[in-house]
Design an enzyme around this catalytic site. Sequence first.
Site, PDB file in Angstrom:
ATOM      1  N   GLU A 105     -34.042 -10.617   8.203  1.00 28.81           N
ATOM      2  CA  GLU A 105     -33.733 -10.381   9.619  1.00 28.81           C
ATOM      3  C   GLU A 105     -35.035 -10.244  10.415  1.00 28.81           C
ATOM      4  OE1 GLU A 105     -32.016 -10.674  12.150  1.00 28.81           O
ATOM      5  OE2 GLU A 105     -30.419  -9.177  12.161  1.00 28.81           O
ATOM      6  N   ASP A 106     -34.968 -10.504  11.720  1.00 25.96           N
ATOM      7  CA  ASP A 106     -36.168 -10.352  12.552  1.00 25.96           C
ATOM      8  C   ASP A 106     -36.452  -8.891  12.868  1.00 25.96           C
ATOM      9  OD1 ASP A 106     -33.921 -10.111  14.215  1.00 25.96           O
ATOM     10  OD2 ASP A 106     -34.682 -11.442  15.774  1.00 25.96           O
ATOM     11  N   ASP A 109     -32.665  -2.687  14.995  1.00 25.63           N
ATOM     12  CA  ASP A 109     -32.755  -1.850  16.194  1.00 25.63           C
ATOM     13  C   ASP A 109     -31.729  -0.717  16.047  1.00 25.63           C
ATOM     14  OD1 ASP A 109     -33.182  -1.000  18.796  1.00 25.63           O
ATOM     15  OD2 ASP A 109     -32.248  -2.708  19.744  1.00 25.63           O
ATOM     16  N   PHE A 158     -39.089  -3.488  24.002  1.00 24.43           N
ATOM     17  CA  PHE A 158     -38.464  -4.793  23.803  1.00 24.43           C
ATOM     18  C   PHE A 158     -39.549  -5.816  23.527  1.00 24.43           C
ATOM     19  CE2 PHE A 158     -36.282  -8.717  24.569  1.00 24.43           C
ATOM     20  CZ  PHE A 158     -35.056  -8.467  23.983  1.00 24.43           C
ATOM     21  N   ARG A 171     -39.398 -17.466  21.612  1.00 25.68           N
ATOM     22  CA  ARG A 171     -39.375 -17.461  20.139  1.00 25.68           C
ATOM     23  C   ARG A 171     -40.623 -18.122  19.563  1.00 25.68           C
ATOM     24  NH1 ARG A 171     -34.151 -15.999  18.502  1.00 25.68           N
ATOM     25  NH2 ARG A 171     -32.432 -16.764  19.757  1.00 25.68           N
TER      26      ARG A 171
HETATM   27  P1  IMP Z   1     -29.172  -4.133  16.079  1.00 29.13           P
HETATM   28  O1  IMP Z   1     -27.755  -4.466  15.723  1.00 29.13           O
HETATM   29  O2  IMP Z   1     -29.224  -3.247  17.306  1.00 29.13           O
HETATM   30  O3  IMP Z   1     -29.975  -3.586  14.954  1.00 29.13           O
HETATM   31  O4  IMP Z   1     -29.813  -5.447  16.635  1.00 29.13           O
HETATM   32  C1  IMP Z   1     -30.384  -6.424  15.899  1.00 29.13           C
HETATM   33  C2  IMP Z   1     -30.567  -7.652  16.754  1.00 29.13           C
HETATM   34  O5  IMP Z   1     -30.842  -7.307  18.119  1.00 29.13           O
HETATM   35  C3  IMP Z   1     -31.770  -8.413  16.291  1.00 29.13           C
HETATM   36  O6  IMP Z   1     -31.437  -9.358  15.297  1.00 29.13           O
HETATM   37  C4  IMP Z   1     -32.256  -9.068  17.569  1.00 29.13           C
HETATM   38  O7  IMP Z   1     -31.611 -10.295  17.749  1.00 29.13           O
HETATM   39  C5  IMP Z   1     -31.847  -8.117  18.675  1.00 29.13           C
HETATM   40  N1  IMP Z   1     -32.959  -7.252  19.117  1.00 29.13           N
HETATM   41  C6  IMP Z   1     -33.092  -5.922  18.970  1.00 29.13           C
HETATM   42  N2  IMP Z   1     -34.245  -5.470  19.490  1.00 29.13           N
HETATM   43  C7  IMP Z   1     -34.868  -6.567  19.981  1.00 29.13           C
HETATM   44  C8  IMP Z   1     -36.137  -6.767  20.645  1.00 29.13           C
HETATM   45  O8  IMP Z   1     -36.958  -5.852  20.879  1.00 29.13           O
HETATM   46  N3  IMP Z   1     -36.424  -8.050  20.978  1.00 29.13           N
HETATM   47  C9  IMP Z   1     -35.609  -9.095  20.728  1.00 29.13           C
HETATM   48  N4  IMP Z   1     -34.430  -8.957  20.121  1.00 29.13           N
HETATM   49  C10 IMP Z   1     -34.056  -7.700  19.747  1.00 29.13           C
END
Ligand code: IMP
Length: 181
Positions: A105-106, A109, A158, A171
């Site tokens: 995963e990238d 959050d 962010f 990206r």
């Molecule tokens: P989570 O479900 O909140 O953990 O979100 C994960 C997804 O939210 C990641 O795979 C990203 O696509 C997006 N995301 C969360 N934080 C960021 C950020 O700082 N920049 C870009 N995408 C983010």
Amino acid sequence: MALQTAVHPALSRVLIDEATLSARIKELGAQITRDYSGKRLMVVGVLKGSVIFLADLLRALGPEVDVETDFVAVSSYAGKASTGAIRTLLDLRHSPEGKDLLLVEDIVDTGLTLTALTETLRAHRPNSLEVCTLLDKPECRKTPFQPKYVGFKIPNEFVVGFGLDYDERYRQLPCVGVLKI
Ligand code: IMP
């Protein structure tokens, strides 16, 4: 020679430069190679944010691991705020039953995406299931989710670049940077 990262006009600052990303991804690759040595590993990229990280991570894996690659896609953010809604847009091509799975995963959050995704995949009874994320924002968690492999812990800002987007843009940036507001 050290790599230079020119600051893109959309960024307020570079958080992690190319050379630092490259060195850490090589370390992660070596660690994963040790952990899965002699095993068959199914590396699953979570589209689209993981693609650039995944491309580098795959090339950092040694020949001791027998690697199979697949992708999944789930719905995540629209703009900057988490919707919390998770929908599977693309599923695995082959069943993960009995296989060692590594989700790539990238960024983690809130942890909602990976909590839902790992639950869904566990229902298919893989032999093991771990997560490798390039970035981790531990302050933002809404679930107790903890990935096993983390490239960098970052503050609650962010970020874009190196696969991460803001409405599908940025990206392509070779570094991870904080988006100007
Ligand atoms: P989570 O479900 O909140 O953990 O979100 C994960 C997804 O939210 C990641 O795979 C990203 O696509 C997006 N995301 C969360 N934080 C960021 C950020 O700082 N920049 C870009 N995408 C983010």
